[in-house]
Design an enzyme around this catalytic site. Sequence first.
Site, PDB file in Angstrom:
ATOM      1  N   LYS B  51       6.018  59.860 -16.672  1.00 51.12           N
ATOM      2  CA  LYS B  51       6.207  59.617 -15.656  1.00 51.12           C
ATOM      3  C   LYS B  51       5.439  57.649 -15.502  1.00 51.12           C
ATOM      4  O   LYS B  51       5.736  57.441 -14.540  1.00 51.12           O
ATOM      5  CB  LYS B  51       4.697  60.274 -14.995  1.00 51.12           C
ATOM      6  CG  LYS B  51       5.376  61.076 -15.356  1.00 51.12           C
ATOM      7  CD  LYS B  51       5.780  61.807 -13.687  1.00 51.12           C
ATOM      8  CE  LYS B  51       5.483  63.882 -13.501  1.00 51.12           C
ATOM      9  NZ  LYS B  51       6.367  63.390 -12.220  1.00 51.12           N
ATOM     10  N   SER B 304       8.906  64.967 -23.231  1.00 47.24           N
ATOM     11  CA  SER B 304       8.229  63.986 -22.261  1.00 47.24           C
ATOM     12  C   SER B 304       7.330  63.640 -22.175  1.00 47.24           C
ATOM     13  O   SER B 304       6.213  63.229 -21.090  1.00 47.24           O
ATOM     14  CB  SER B 304       8.562  64.379 -20.502  1.00 47.24           C
ATOM     15  OG  SER B 304       8.102  66.132 -20.104  1.00 47.24           O
TER      16      SER B 304
END
Lengths: 320, 320
Positions: B51, B304
Amino acid sequence: MIGPGDIEAAAAVLEGVAHRTPVVTSRTLDERVGAHAFVKAECLQRTGSFKFRGAYNKIASLSEDERGRGVVAFSSGNHAQAVALAARLLGAGATIVMPADAPALKLAATRGYGAEVVTYDRYTEDREAIAAALVKERGLTLVPPFEDPLVMAGQGTAALELIEEAGSLDLFLAPVSGGGLMAGCATIVKARCPNARVVGVEPEASDDTRRSLAAGERVTLPDVPRTIADALQLRAPGVATFEVNRRLLEGVVTVSDAELVDTMRFAFERMKLVGEAGGVAALAALVAGHVEVEPGSRVGVIVSGGNVGADRFAELVLEK
Amino acid sequence: MIGPGDIEAAAAVLEGVAHRTPVVTSRTLDERVGAHAFVKAECLQRTGSFKFRGAYNKIASLSEDERGRGVVAFSSGNHAQAVALAARLLGAGATIVMPADAPALKLAATRGYGAEVVTYDRYTEDREAIAAALVKERGLTLVPPFEDPLVMAGQGTAALELIEEAGSLDLFLAPVSGGGLMAGCATIVKARCPNARVVGVEPEASDDTRRSLAAGERVTLPDVPRTIADALQLRAPGVATFEVNRRLLEGVVTVSDAELVDTMRFAFERMKLVGEAGGVAALAALVAGHVEVEPGSRVGVIVSGGNVGADRFAELVLEK
């Protein structure tokens, strides 16, 4: 003895074979320590520890005939996996003498690399004698865990890469067991950063190198030390490694098992690194404040291995 | 819409700021899958997830005046930390709207990066409305978690780096929540490897994009999905992200919570990677055999994020 050229030569042998492991930094760690820490993540090395470097460098030096007869090693686990994989990559058969109570993950991984495993009782039997017998009976070549210049030189490439990536260091920290990792690393650190302090780290219960430095000669602990750091459970430093380390080390500091668990948690949560107990010893000394650190200085740290099962990790962090 | 040039531009913005995370391989994984898997370890990205890429790319594009007024974001956690750090690095104040039941580690980390945290009830309150009010009242700029071309482009740099390091891919897998990571990655994967299949992965309980692809339009789940993958707990795909993903994705497969835990263990033990439940979703689909893989093909996988506390990890692996 080894010199910086031996480590540079090992780096050429390992090029494209060993992983160039990442150097991880952490704002949280830097704030806690008041310095810039560069953590070489050898848990991400092939076979999960730095040991692959030395094993491959050694086996790569053998003649075709020697490789054809095969190699043997004794190890509490990480050297075992390293020799098993390095031998496989170089087309040599491998026989590994391992303690029967070694972590299941390490036993399984060693067999998984295609090696034959011979187990023994860590507290009553002599693994060196068992390995020596295999050398004699089967004509195997011993790949020592640390008492070998090529093994030491291979391990030193971890520090060479760290310096190449992080730049000059003021302080270097690594765990000490037999002393091969430290001997190789200290040799290249002192050559590249002559003013750097080099400090070893041992578990409190397994402080044979600390005692040996204090005594000015190799000291053997009366019993096999009991610590969660199974990779560092050794009674005495190596002869050759101690000769290197006594000249290059400022000293050795110790960490408790509780500090090792705290640091396994810290590495997991703050750095996203999987470190086994012995693997995080040097980081633990830094985090727990056992090493004097010049404010704003540049500190290199080896996290040397990550071979711990998820269940074992879970039990350790939940127990605390 | 975004194109590959947007991802390349984002890569230039992120150069020297975001970590170039390692691409990890595993013999065990390759043997299990019958292919060559290249795992991009975004758990080792700054703030512990991919992110950071999108948040930094977005905030870097704001004017000095906008940065001076500050930014706001709503997030279940990883976007929160990413915006907090990116804002700090770029000299902007950050206000983050977070669910009160977000993992403690994520709440603490967001505050640790200097952001102001405003909490809400994930099951009864509307986080978008809360953020919109802050935009209006305080003149803050919203940094959307996925509905923004600069955010999508930033996330896509993860796949760009993966291709640069691993070479051409035959199959690409990433988790899908709002769809920003996948939209950015799919855009660059399809541009660089036109024949590659691109498959998204969602938790069974949170399969809004899978249902939306099947329906040919955005489907909203009736309730907030209950899954251990807190980072993927979303009721509907984004409008812009779905427009990209409906065109580029072969499809979406789902994984169970049990498979996510198995894969957290696999990542820890076999790859020495700390993956949170949502973070390992794509790896779980591969390990559990939910994606058809051509034997010997080259598979790119994004892990991720790794923002899971050690206690939570321990509970999950011991429960099973």
